[in-house]
Design a protein around this motif. Structure first.
Motif, PDB file in Angstrom:
ATOM      1  N   MET A   1     -39.913  -1.997  -2.103  1.00  0.00           N
ATOM      2  CA  MET A   1     -38.963  -0.787  -1.948  1.00  0.00           C
ATOM      3  C   MET A   1     -37.875  -1.272  -1.116  1.00  0.00           C
ATOM      4  N   SER A   2     -36.998  -0.496  -1.328  1.00  0.00           N
ATOM      5  CA  SER A   2     -35.609  -0.477  -0.771  1.00  0.00           C
ATOM      6  C   SER A   2     -35.859  -0.318   0.754  1.00  0.00           C
ATOM      7  N   GLN A   3     -34.914  -0.943   1.565  1.00  0.00           N
ATOM      8  CA  GLN A   3     -34.905  -0.459   3.074  1.00  0.00           C
ATOM      9  C   GLN A   3     -34.169   0.623   3.148  1.00  0.00           C
ATOM     10  N   GLN A   4     -33.437   0.993   2.294  1.00  0.00           N
ATOM     11  CA  GLN A   4     -32.457   2.214   2.706  1.00  0.00           C
ATOM     12  C   GLN A   4     -33.364   3.452   2.936  1.00  0.00           C
ATOM     13  N   GLN A   5     -32.535   4.316   3.723  1.00  0.00           N
ATOM     14  CA  GLN A   5     -33.502   5.514   4.323  1.00  0.00           C
ATOM     15  C   GLN A   5     -33.481   6.417   2.854  1.00  0.00           C
ATOM     16  N   PRO A   6     -34.692   6.823   2.591  1.00  0.00           N
ATOM     17  CA  PRO A   6     -35.094   7.571   1.512  1.00  0.00           C
ATOM     18  C   PRO A   6     -34.032   8.817   1.500  1.00  0.00           C
ATOM     19  N   HIS A   7     -33.725   9.391   0.413  1.00  0.00           N
ATOM     20  CA  HIS A   7     -32.860  10.684   0.220  1.00  0.00           C
ATOM     21  C   HIS A   7     -33.760  11.662   0.629  1.00  0.00           C
ATOM     22  N   VAL A   8     -34.854  11.661   0.560  1.00  0.00           N
ATOM     23  CA  VAL A   8     -35.485  12.997   0.989  1.00  0.00           C
ATOM     24  C   VAL A   8     -35.649  13.228   2.608  1.00  0.00           C
ATOM     25  N   VAL A   9     -35.425  11.958   3.237  1.00  0.00           N
ATOM     26  CA  VAL A   9     -35.183  12.106   4.495  1.00  0.00           C
ATOM     27  C   VAL A   9     -33.939  13.137   5.019  1.00  0.00           C
ATOM     28  N   ARG A  10     -32.845  12.844   4.311  1.00  0.00           N
ATOM     29  CA  ARG A  10     -31.547  13.340   4.627  1.00  0.00           C
ATOM     30  C   ARG A  10     -31.660  14.606   4.106  1.00  0.00           C
ATOM     31  N   GLU A  11     -32.358  15.007   3.012  1.00  0.00           N
ATOM     32  CA  GLU A  11     -32.432  16.184   2.489  1.00  0.00           C
ATOM     33  C   GLU A  11     -33.327  17.234   3.275  1.00  0.00           C
ATOM     34  N   ILE A  12     -34.184  16.644   3.843  1.00  0.00           N
ATOM     35  CA  ILE A  12     -35.174  17.363   4.624  1.00  0.00           C
ATOM     36  C   ILE A  12     -34.058  18.047   6.092  1.00  0.00           C
ATOM     37  N   ARG A  13     -33.283  16.964   6.620  1.00  0.00           N
ATOM     38  CA  ARG A  13     -32.385  17.065   7.732  1.00  0.00           C
ATOM     39  C   ARG A  13     -31.457  18.187   7.473  1.00  0.00           C
ATOM     40  N   ARG A  14     -30.885  18.158   6.357  1.00  0.00           N
ATOM     41  CA  ARG A  14     -29.980  19.282   5.645  1.00  0.00           C
ATOM     42  C   ARG A  14     -30.428  20.621   5.827  1.00  0.00           C
ATOM     43  N   GLN A  15     -31.499  20.894   5.917  1.00  0.00           N
ATOM     44  CA  GLN A  15     -32.029  22.279   5.765  1.00  0.00           C
ATOM     45  C   GLN A  15     -31.444  23.347   6.445  1.00  0.00           C
ATOM     46  N   PRO A  16     -31.545  23.096   7.792  1.00  0.00           N
ATOM     47  CA  PRO A  16     -30.907  24.387   8.511  1.00  0.00           C
ATOM     48  C   PRO A  16     -29.404  24.525   8.158  1.00  0.00           C
ATOM     49  N   GLU A  17     -28.573  23.539   7.699  1.00  0.00           N
ATOM     50  CA  GLU A  17     -27.263  23.865   7.405  1.00  0.00           C
ATOM     51  C   GLU A  17     -26.965  24.453   5.919  1.00  0.00           C
ATOM     52  N   THR A  18     -28.059  23.992   5.017  1.00  0.00           N
ATOM     53  CA  THR A  18     -27.827  24.840   3.542  1.00  0.00           C
ATOM     54  C   THR A  18     -28.395  26.220   3.684  1.00  0.00           C
ATOM     55  N   TRP A  19     -29.463  26.296   4.622  1.00  0.00           N
ATOM     56  CA  TRP A  19     -29.932  27.940   4.532  1.00  0.00           C
ATOM     57  C   TRP A  19     -28.826  28.600   5.194  1.00  0.00           C
ATOM     58  N   ALA A  20     -27.965  28.225   6.088  1.00  0.00           N
ATOM     59  CA  ALA A  20     -27.057  29.082   6.532  1.00  0.00           C
ATOM     60  C   ALA A  20     -25.961  29.382   5.466  1.00  0.00           C
ATOM     61  N   GLN A  21     -25.617  28.109   4.870  1.00  0.00           N
ATOM     62  CA  GLN A  21     -24.717  28.418   3.517  1.00  0.00           C
ATOM     63  C   GLN A  21     -25.149  29.360   2.672  1.00  0.00           C
ATOM     64  N   ALA A  22     -26.484  29.203   2.208  1.00  0.00           N
ATOM     65  CA  ALA A  22     -26.851  30.206   1.290  1.00  0.00           C
ATOM     66  C   ALA A  22     -26.939  31.654   1.863  1.00  0.00           C
ATOM     67  N   LEU A  23     -27.103  31.931   2.952  1.00  0.00           N
ATOM     68  CA  LEU A  23     -26.918  33.273   3.636  1.00  0.00           C
ATOM     69  C   LEU A  23     -25.744  33.746   3.694  1.00  0.00           C
ATOM     70  N   GLY A  24     -24.850  32.789   3.534  1.00  0.00           N
ATOM     71  CA  GLY A  24     -23.172  33.048   3.327  1.00  0.00           C
ATOM     72  C   GLY A  24     -22.897  33.794   2.024  1.00  0.00           C
ATOM     73  N   LEU A  25     -23.814  33.292   1.068  1.00  0.00           N
ATOM     74  CA  LEU A  25     -23.474  33.917  -0.345  1.00  0.00           C
ATOM     75  C   LEU A  25     -23.845  35.278  -0.662  1.00  0.00           C
ATOM     76  N   LEU A  26     -24.713  35.815   0.397  1.00  0.00           N
ATOM     77  CA  LEU A  26     -25.279  37.026   0.126  1.00  0.00           C
ATOM     78  C   LEU A  26     -24.360  38.200  -0.358  1.00  0.00           C
ATOM     79  N   PRO A  27     -23.219  38.506   0.100  1.00  0.00           N
ATOM     80  CA  PRO A  27     -22.265  39.413  -0.270  1.00  0.00           C
ATOM     81  C   PRO A  27     -21.944  39.184  -1.659  1.00  0.00           C
ATOM     82  N   GLY A  28     -21.914  38.084  -2.212  1.00  0.00           N
ATOM     83  CA  GLY A  28     -21.512  38.067  -3.670  1.00  0.00           C
ATOM     84  C   GLY A  28     -22.561  38.081  -4.442  1.00  0.00           C
TER      85      GLY A  28
END
Length: 297
Positions: free
Chosen positions: A1-28
């Motif tokens: 297996m590649s020694q690169q960090q799995p994509h899912v690690v970065r995706e898990i860590r992005r969650q607080p950021e994308t949650w806030a971004q999604a909530l910003g869409l609500l008015p539209g």
């Protein structure tokens, strides 16, 4: 297996950021989401189905209207609804497309693919392309969708985002980190997050996992509880339940975290267990990003 960090690690860590971004869409997007008093069906497959279950429980508890959640393949097309809400990260899943074709009510789709078949088939579309994933496993898109839907019900979610950020690097006791079996329990809308937690660990780490409503656990499933196994509760424990589990020798996890923030801990633990076992957490065995069927319905 590649020694690169799995994509899912970065995706898990992005969650607080994308949650806030999604909530910003609500008015539209409020106008294309279920409105107060509407009778609504919410559909998805796999992880998206479990997010549908959580939202349905939340919407009914908020007094917004009768809300049913279905696996897309089980959608009862003859039942009357005012709106159908479908969740599909890939925007290509066959069962979701078939359900849209059978729906008599207006369909709103939440998807990561703005020009996919699901987006074209739905009347209204909410595109969360910023929450799309390279991993086969759903983490980021699913929770971002659920947080958007929670926000549409008027929930204050700043504290949940803070909890999730803290959960990303949370250390768990050794008997939790190394357990051989996990059972997740949750009542009401939390049952959906319990099912998702169990699915994540089965997919990613190939562990024996189960999920039940809290009060159902003593009706049989508790018989497998023993030392070296974990029972993980989402939400406040029912009276007497923790003591009953502890008496079996199993480890109880019952922390005061919002269930979606707690799910982040499960996701992170799943990746650690997968890597320790030599598995690729981005590409679980026998899974693909989307299920596209050739055979007729």
């Amino acid at each position: 297996m590649s020694q690169q960090q799995p994509h899912v690690v970065r995706e898990i860590r992005r969650q607080p950021e994308t949650w806030a971004q999604a909530l910003g869409l609500l008015p539209g997007v409020r106008d294309v989401l279920p409105r107060t008093g509407e009778r609504v069906a919410v559909l998805g497959c796999g992880t998206s189905w479990f997010m549908a279950m959580a939202y349905a429980g939340l919407r009914e508890a908020a007094g917004e209207g009768e809300t049913d959640a279905f696996a897309a393949s089980r959608f009862p097309a003859g039942r009357r609804y005012d709106r159908v809400l479908v969740i599909s990260r890939s925007g290509t899943t066959t069962e979701v497309l078939r359900a849209i074709e059978r729906a008599d009510a207006p369909v709103t789709a939440v998807t990561a693919l703005k020009d996919g078949p699901v987006a074209r088939a739905a009347r209204e579309v909410i595109v969360l392309d910023f929450a799309d994933e390279r991993s086969v496993v759903q983490t980021l898109f699913a929770t971002t969708t659920l947080m958007l839907l929670r926000g549409s019900l008027g929930e204050p979610l700043d504290e949940v985002i803070e909890q999730a950020a803290g959960a990303l690097d949370a250390e768990l006791p050794g008997d939790v980190e190394n357990a051989g079996q996990f059972t997740f329990l949750g009542d009401g809308w939390r049952y959906g997050t319990s099912l998702e937690a169990a699915l994540k660990m089965r997919e990613g780490a190939r562990l024996w996992t189960e999920a039940y409503p809290q009060l159902e656990y003593r009706h049989g499933p508790i018989s497998i509880a023993e030392a070296g196994r974990v029972v993980w509760l989402f939400g406040a424990p029912a009276p007497g339940l923790v003591a009953d589990i502890a008496a079996t020798g199993a480890t109880v996890v019952a922390d005061e975290l919002d269930p979606v923030a707690d799910l982040v801990r499960v996701q992170a633990l799943t990746v650690r267990r997968a890597l320790a076992a030599g598995f690729d957490p981005d590409r679980p065995r026998s899974l693909t990003r989307s299920i596209v069927l050739d055979e007729p319905a």
